[in-house]
Write a protein that holds these residues in place. Structure first.
Motif, PDB file in Angstrom:
ATOM      1  N   UNK A 172       0.926  -1.391  -0.106  1.00 41.81           N
ATOM      2  CA  UNK A 172      -0.014   0.201  -0.030  1.00 41.81           C
ATOM      3  C   UNK A 172       0.859   1.303  -0.146  1.00 41.81           C
ATOM      4  N   UNK A 173       2.035   1.225   0.532  1.00 42.86           N
ATOM      5  CA  UNK A 173       2.903   2.219   0.383  1.00 42.86           C
ATOM      6  C   UNK A 173       3.653   2.409  -0.962  1.00 42.86           C
ATOM      7  N   UNK A 174       4.078   1.440  -1.513  1.00 41.39           N
ATOM      8  CA  UNK A 174       4.639   1.591  -2.672  1.00 41.39           C
ATOM      9  C   UNK A 174       3.656   1.761  -3.859  1.00 41.39           C
ATOM     10  N   UNK A 175       2.463   1.475  -3.560  1.00 38.46           N
ATOM     11  CA  UNK A 175       1.352   2.341  -4.628  1.00 38.46           C
ATOM     12  C   UNK A 175       1.382   3.500  -4.840  1.00 38.46           C
ATOM     13  N   UNK A 176       2.151   4.234  -3.882  1.00 41.46           N
ATOM     14  CA  UNK A 176       2.285   5.734  -4.157  1.00 41.46           C
ATOM     15  C   UNK A 176       3.557   6.056  -4.743  1.00 41.46           C
ATOM     16  N   UNK A 177       4.553   4.958  -4.969  1.00 40.68           N
ATOM     17  CA  UNK A 177       5.884   5.547  -5.710  1.00 40.68           C
ATOM     18  C   UNK A 177       5.670   5.382  -7.191  1.00 40.68           C
ATOM     19  N   UNK A 189       6.461   4.644 -10.297  1.00 39.12           N
ATOM     20  CA  UNK A 189       7.026   3.632 -10.962  1.00 39.12           C
ATOM     21  C   UNK A 189       5.855   2.984 -11.583  1.00 39.12           C
ATOM     22  N   UNK A 190       5.721   3.004 -13.112  1.00 40.39           N
ATOM     23  CA  UNK A 190       4.899   2.420 -13.872  1.00 40.39           C
ATOM     24  C   UNK A 190       4.495   1.036 -13.570  1.00 40.39           C
ATOM     25  N   UNK A 191       5.619   0.056 -13.331  1.00 39.23           N
ATOM     26  CA  UNK A 191       5.705  -1.453 -13.178  1.00 39.23           C
ATOM     27  C   UNK A 191       5.078  -1.820 -11.896  1.00 39.23           C
ATOM     28  N   UNK A 215      -5.137   6.839  -4.771  1.00 42.69           N
ATOM     29  CA  UNK A 215      -3.941   6.657  -5.529  1.00 42.69           C
ATOM     30  C   UNK A 215      -4.190   6.911  -6.974  1.00 42.69           C
ATOM     31  N   UNK A 216      -5.511   7.104  -7.318  1.00 40.37           N
ATOM     32  CA  UNK A 216      -5.747   7.327  -8.971  1.00 40.37           C
ATOM     33  C   UNK A 216      -6.198   5.964  -9.502  1.00 40.37           C
ATOM     34  N   UNK A 217      -6.239   4.883  -8.950  1.00 38.80           N
ATOM     35  CA  UNK A 217      -6.349   3.622  -9.939  1.00 38.80           C
ATOM     36  C   UNK A 217      -7.922   3.288  -9.598  1.00 38.80           C
ATOM     37  N   UNK A 218      -8.254   2.908 -10.627  1.00 32.06           N
ATOM     38  CA  UNK A 218      -9.681   2.534 -10.902  1.00 32.06           C
ATOM     39  C   UNK A 218     -10.265   1.146 -10.539  1.00 32.06           C
ATOM     40  N   UNK A 219     -11.418   0.946 -10.285  1.00 32.59           N
ATOM     41  CA  UNK A 219     -11.975  -0.585  -9.508  1.00 32.59           C
ATOM     42  C   UNK A 219     -11.680  -1.523 -10.706  1.00 32.59           C
TER      43      UNK A 219
END
Length: 264
Positions: free
Chosen positions: A200-205, A207-209, A231-235
């Motif tokens: 969940x912390x890495x989700x805000x880094x 990096x596209x991968x 974080x901008x991601x969609x369901x």
């Protein structure tokens, strides 16, 4: 079809007749009653029932996943360790049907425990915070959404259960591939306790991968308030990523199980 349903029934009988089932049920019910009673004693019934339910779900639901994983991990691995897998394979069922019956039974067990846990939460907290409470609490669960409190809760719970399905699938794959229920259970614990929090912390880094790493998408409860997370991601995107991993896990499980030599 009838033979396949009998296979599933036989697997369910193994799971639901095991003594550990009653121990698991007792643990779940005891924890819910204990936490709700302590909360009610300290709070004097001032907290809204739905607020208590969602809080207890956040802190206790992982037990449902772990119990489901314990059962799913043993359903194949124990057949190999005890040698009963040979008895299964000499019967007039192909390997795919045997494996599918075990997988479906594992998911049904997970669903059963999820329903029991939710029913326990609703019943116990309805007694403590509605029947015994003073009725002065304010429902604050969904104040930032247009959903009712019950709708919010059931959507949150449904998204949690999708996490359970993925975790059970991973454990089922590991136990089938490595024939080790211990490894599968350990991996599930690692995912639930360590990996999920770190990812969940890495989700805000930036990096596209990282957007395509499985564990970033396991927590779907961030979409309970809408289809776009903070974080901008969609369901839809998260479900698509999980769907790809799901197909890979299932394919690996079936390919390896069908090709495995069980003669030795």
């Amino acid at each position: 079809m009838v033979d396949f349903l009998n296979l599933i029934r036989n697997e369910n009988m193994k799971m639901f007749r095991a003594p550990r089932l009653f121990v698991m049920l007792g643990i779940v019910l005891a924890l819910v009653i204990a936490i709700s009673s302590v909360w009610f004693t300290v709070d004097k019934g001032q907290t809204a029932m739905w607020e208590v339910i969602i809080t207890e779900t956040m802190f206790l639901y992982w037990i449902v996943t772990i119990f489901a994983v314990i059962v799913a991990s043993g359903t194949v691995a124990e057949e190999f360790s005890t040698g009963t897998i040979k008895l299964l394979l000499i019967r007039p069922w192909n390997r795919s049907k045997i494996l599918l019956s075990k997988y479906i039974s594992s998911l049904l067990f997970a669903l059963f425990f999820a329903i029991v846990f939710l029913a326990s939460l609703l019943l116990v907290n309805w007694i403590f915070f509605d029947l015994l409470g003073n009725g002065e609490s304010v429902e604050r669960l969904s104040q930032f959404t247009s959903m009712s409190n019950s709708e919010y809760m059931f959507k949150y719970y449904g998204l949690l259960f999708l996490n359970t399905v993925m975790t059970v699938t991973i454990s089922f794959m590991l136990s089938t591939v490595f024939r080790s229920s211990v490894l599968a259970i350990a991996m599930a614990l690692f995912i639930e306790i360590v990996v999920n929090n770190l990812m969940q912390l890495l989700a805000f880094v930036k990096y596209k991968w990282i957007d395509y790493v499985l564990f970033v998408h396991l927590d779907l409860t961030k979409f309970v308030g809408g289809n776009v997370a903070s974080d901008g991601k969609t369901l839809g995107f998260s479900l698509s990523v999980l769907g790809v991993y799901y197909v890979i896990f299932i394919a690996l499980t079936w390919i390896i199980f069908n090709k495995r030599d069980v003669a030795s």
